[in-house]
Structure formats: structure tokens, C-alpha cells
Design an enzyme around this catalytic site. Sequence first.
Site, PDB file in Angstrom:
ATOM      1  N   TYR A 137       0.834  -1.194   0.000  1.00  0.00           N
ATOM      2  CA  TYR A 137       0.000   0.000   0.000  1.00  0.00           C
ATOM      3  C   TYR A 137       0.868   1.243   0.000  1.00  0.00           C
ATOM      4  CZ  TYR A 137       1.056   1.098   4.896  1.00  0.00           C
ATOM      5  OH  TYR A 137       1.697   1.443   6.049  1.00  0.00           O
ATOM      6  N   LYS A 148       6.461  -1.659   1.687  1.00  0.00           N
ATOM      7  CA  LYS A 148       5.306  -1.066   2.385  1.00  0.00           C
ATOM      8  C   LYS A 148       4.150  -2.062   2.306  1.00  0.00           C
ATOM      9  CE  LYS A 148       3.279   3.503   3.180  1.00  0.00           C
ATOM     10  NZ  LYS A 148       3.790   3.600   4.560  1.00  0.00           N
ATOM     11  N   GLU A 151      13.212   2.545  13.405  1.00  0.00           N
ATOM     12  CA  GLU A 151      12.287   3.624  13.057  1.00  0.00           C
ATOM     13  C   GLU A 151      11.157   3.602  14.067  1.00  0.00           C
ATOM     14  OE1 GLU A 151      10.709   2.955   9.131  1.00  0.00           O
ATOM     15  OE2 GLU A 151      10.500   0.799   9.438  1.00  0.00           O
ATOM     16  N   LEU A 193      11.403   1.510   6.395  1.00  0.00           N
ATOM     17  CA  LEU A 193      10.712   1.922   5.186  1.00  0.00           C
ATOM     18  C   LEU A 193      11.371   3.192   4.646  1.00  0.00           C
ATOM     19  CD1 LEU A 193       8.137   1.408   3.376  1.00  0.00           C
ATOM     20  CD2 LEU A 193       7.142   3.298   4.662  1.00  0.00           C
TER      21      LEU A 193
END
Length: 288
Positions: free
Chosen positions: A33, A148, A184, A208
Amino acid sequence: MKAVGMFDGKLVDIDQPVARLEDRGYQFGDGVYDAWCLFNGRHFLLDAHLNRLERSCNLIGITPSFSQAEMTEIIGAMTQESGLQEALVYVQYTRGWSSPRSHACSKDIRPLFSGTITPLKPYPQEYFSVGASAISHPDERHLLCHVKSLNLLGSVLAKNAAVAAGCYESLLIREIKGREVVTECAHSNCFAVKDGVLYTSPNGKYILPGITRTTVIELAKANGIPVVEEFVPLEFYLAADEAMITNSLAVVPLVKIDGKPVSEGKIGAMTKKLMALYDERIQAVCYR
């Protein structure tokens, strides 16, 4: 103005049931996505997000059913139908559906493109005037964080842990090459500032490649701010002069981690500068 849905390239009512029970996205999380913001009726960094969507597709062997030009046209129709000026746009590809359910998919399966456009819910203003807080949390995600993917269980659990603790985000901690480091956040990238240098984790399978992350690094370098992309431990963030979080909605100052203030617990000068530069980029793209 209203929220609008899209399934297989066609506009649908956002509450209309359209997914088949044996869609692999529904049963396996087998898909990817992307999401971005609409400001002043204009898509912010649309091409970069669609490029990343196609990249994610390629990384897991999904061949998009529509070209990027066709996706742009479909998204434009969805935007026009909604009438929204400030919105969150979400699109996804699942690998498609096949029956009976099987981990291995058939060769002739057709990927399905779907999405929504919904009114944008801005962050609380106090995030930008006072700053946000985070907790540290084990990074329990898979090792394909650069995709993702629809497989978001690890991120969901980390985000819910942050909310339960009264915080905005979780800083994810993973052992890499024998060191416990920050990768992250649950749904954001993160930065620390020390002695005038901006630090963030490097691109690769552990994070990401955020579009806002890339933009902030570009803006920092263009304005004489040194950037170091390397993994650092949680202690580095706790001892940093400043910290911040970036995602599609904003650059968010981070002033407290695990209940402890970052530096003096106030928004720092570099964070303010990067927030202003990012806002200027939004203004230049979407308001002029």
C-alpha cells in the site's frame, strides 16, 4: 465533500462491500500500500508515492494491473468525486483472489487495486507547539520493512502500546550485528540531532524508505545541515540535543522518550528549521 472508495479502478461507495472472502490481501496480508496527503486540493508528492507503490509491488512479485498514468487518472477521479481539499489518500494492491485458499498462488492471478480518500485529520496543535512523546518498544516486525506491506501487525501492536502509554509513537528497537539500535517508529521514520548533525537510520531492509524522510534529508543538505545515516542506540536519542519524527502528515518534534525529556524537553532550533522548510515545500507544491 465526502469520503470516496475505489475498487479495481472503479469508484464505489466507501461502505460498499467489494472484497472477496478469498482475496489474498484479506487472508494473508499479501499486498502492498501507500498513502499521502491532499492539501488545497493538490496531491503532495504523488509521483514519489506511486513510484514507491510500484517498487513495493516489484519487491514481492506483484505486477500492477494499471500503469502509473492510469493510477493517476483513477486517483484524480476519486479526488474529484470526493470534493475534498484536505484529505488522506490511501491505495493498495493485493495479489488478488484465488480459490481454494492456498499459500501458493496460481500463475494467472490478477492483482487488485483499491483505495480511499477521506477527510484529513490533522495532528493536535500541541505536537507542534510543545512536542510529542514516545516509548521504546521491541521491533517485532518481519525483515522486509523496506516493503510497504499490508503485514502491519508488529506496527499495530507497537502503536497501540504507545497510545496505551499516553504517547504518540513507539521507537522500535532491534538487534543488528550484535547491537541494540533504533530502527524507526511504528508508522514513522525518526531523526536525532547531536552537535549540529542530523542522524537517522539508513535505508535497507530494516526501515521503510519514507517519502517525508527523503524530503527532510534533501532539505537539510540543501541548507547546510550535515546528515549521517547510521543506526544508533536508544541512549543516543535520550542524550540527543533534539529528536523528531516524520511521516506523510508532518515533521513532528519529539521531546520525551520513556518519560524522560530529550535535552531540555523543548522543541529545538534545528527541528523548528526543518519543520519550517517542510511547510515551505508543501506551500510551494500545493498552494502556489
